[in-house]
Design a protein around this motif. Structure first.
Motif, PDB file in Angstrom:
ATOM      1  N   LYS A   1       0.839  -1.193   0.000  1.00  0.00           N
ATOM      2  CA  LYS A   1       0.000   0.000   0.000  1.00  0.00           C
ATOM      3  C   LYS A   1       0.878   1.249   0.000  1.00  0.00           C
ATOM      4  O   LYS A   1       1.994   1.246   0.542  1.00  0.00           O
ATOM      5  CB  LYS A   1      -0.920  -0.009   1.215  1.00  0.00           C
ATOM      6  N   PRO A   2       0.413   2.345  -0.589  1.00  0.00           N
ATOM      7  CA  PRO A   2       1.253   3.554  -0.722  1.00  0.00           C
ATOM      8  C   PRO A   2       1.637   4.204   0.599  1.00  0.00           C
ATOM      9  O   PRO A   2       2.600   4.967   0.652  1.00  0.00           O
ATOM     10  CB  PRO A   2       0.388   4.490  -1.576  1.00  0.00           C
ATOM     11  N   GLU A   3       0.915   3.898   1.680  1.00  0.00           N
ATOM     12  CA  GLU A   3       1.250   4.528   2.961  1.00  0.00           C
ATOM     13  C   GLU A   3       2.211   3.687   3.801  1.00  0.00           C
ATOM     14  O   GLU A   3       2.682   4.143   4.857  1.00  0.00           O
ATOM     15  CB  GLU A   3      -0.018   4.789   3.777  1.00  0.00           C
ATOM     16  N   LEU A   4       2.543   2.465   3.356  1.00  0.00           N
ATOM     17  CA  LEU A   4       3.438   1.611   4.133  1.00  0.00           C
ATOM     18  C   LEU A   4       4.864   2.153   4.144  1.00  0.00           C
ATOM     19  O   LEU A   4       5.389   2.600   3.117  1.00  0.00           O
ATOM     20  CB  LEU A   4       3.437   0.194   3.564  1.00  0.00           C
ATOM     21  N   VAL A   5       5.495   2.090   5.315  1.00  0.00           N
ATOM     22  CA  VAL A   5       6.873   2.567   5.504  1.00  0.00           C
ATOM     23  C   VAL A   5       7.717   1.416   6.033  1.00  0.00           C
ATOM     24  O   VAL A   5       7.264   0.624   6.873  1.00  0.00           O
ATOM     25  CB  VAL A   5       6.917   3.763   6.474  1.00  0.00           C
ATOM     26  N   GLY A   6       8.932   1.306   5.535  1.00  0.00           N
ATOM     27  CA  GLY A   6       9.838   0.259   5.987  1.00  0.00           C
ATOM     28  C   GLY A   6      11.181   0.811   6.404  1.00  0.00           C
ATOM     29  O   GLY A   6      11.612   1.874   5.948  1.00  0.00           O
TER      30      GLY A   6
END
Length: 329
Positions: A147-152
């Motif tokens: 998803k575009p809001e996922l951060v890693g």
């Protein structure tokens, strides 16, 4: 074995051309005639003008031709060429098999990151959007499960990005199953390059280099034949490749030679680009791992003696993901 230092770029094996230096009688301070930036041979017209100005200042000047760099060792018979002790083989050809196909780009990105539930309110340095908002690649990429809001967060260095941004960066690169942090350049996985097929030969010759009179010399010769690059070129297929630049001697300890062999196997020594020397595009050029190409001189800065070369080339290899730990794997 003599040590290594800064290597030179393709095409710099040519003669230095018409340069200039100032020679004055004893007792008169010598003022060398240099290029405007102080780095290269002087254009004949500029050298003449400089000479006139210096004479006007009361300094007699005699302009002479700059000596040409010595690029090749004296003739070496086949019986004098020996394998390098401690290094297996004398030749390395590009492997015919291409790199194994890795998992999907989404799987590669997930392999090296940890998901961040509560990202900090700071910029993603790939898309420059805030990490607390959606990736700037939203709507551009439509990957499965990201998803575009996922951060890693990258596992080793801890730098954080949108997963979608890391995916876009990976898709724009070599797609070899490795990932490189755009902030600190830490490498995840095994980085490979776009070096075209060819041959690397390495052997010991019975000649010494300036500053290393008691040592023999390791010489490496690369051969990349003329052809058409059809795979692993970042710009696509069909780019013509001129003949590789000639690479004379590289004297260095055996450990560095082993690392250069690893870099060759990973296609990191050369790449396809524009020559800094000739301006020619779509040609074989060095890939930021410098080599020495002057044998008996150091007129261009690509010869010996050079006490810093070993440290420099090791740092350049490390930047490509090739270190002494690689030899233990």
């Amino acid at each position: 074995l003599p040590g290594l230092n800064n290597l030179n770029r393709p095409g710099t094996q040519r003669g230095a051309g018409l340069g200039a230096r100032a020679t004055v009688p004893p007792g008169v301070p010598a003022l060398p005639v240099k290029n405007l930036n102080g780095t290269g041979p002087v254009h004949p017209a500029l050298a003449g003008m400089t000479g006139i100005l210096m004479c006007a200042a009361g300094l007699p000047v005699c302009l002479t031709r700059a000596p040409k760099p010595i690029l090749h060792p004296p003739p070496v018979s086949k019986s004098d060429i020996k394998p390098v002790p401690g290094v297996n083989g004398i030749c390395r050809k590009t492997k015919k098999k291409q790199l194994k196909k890795s998992k999907t780009p989404e799987d590669v990105v997930r392999r090296y990151i940890q998901k961040v539930k509560n990202p900090p309110d700071e910029d993603c340095t790939i898309c420059m959007e805030r990490l607390v908002t959606s990736s700037g690649y939203e709507g551009v990429l439509s990957p499965r499960g990201i998803k575009p809001e996922l951060v890693g967060k990258l596992g080793k260095c801890g730098h954080m990005y949108h997963l979608l941004c890391l995916l876009a960066m990976y898709n724009n690169g070599n797609k070899d199953g490795s990932l490189q942090c755009p902030t600190c350049k830490a490498i995840y996985g095994e980085k490979t390059g776009t070096q075209p097929p060819g041959k690397m030969e390495f052997h010991l010759i019975p000649h010494s280099l300036p500053g290393y009179t008691d040592s023999k010399t390791i010489r490496i010769v690369y051969d990349i034949p003329t052809g058409i690059q059809v795979r692993r070129d970042p710009r696509g297929a069909g780019h013509p490749l001129p003949v590789t630049p000639n690479v004379p001697p590289i004297p260095d300890p055996r450990q560095v030679l082993k690392l250069l062999i690893v870099a060759w196997d990973r296609r990191l020594i050369f790449t396809i680009g524009t020559s800094n020397t000739t301006g020619e595009s779509d040609t074989v050029v060095w890939n930021e791992i410098h080599h020495k190409t002057e044998f008996g001189s150091n007129l261009t800065g690509h010869g010996y003696p050079d006490p810093n070369y070993l440290d420099n080339v090791l740092a350049e290899l490390l930047a490509q993901g090739v270190s002494e730990a690689t030899l233990k794997d």
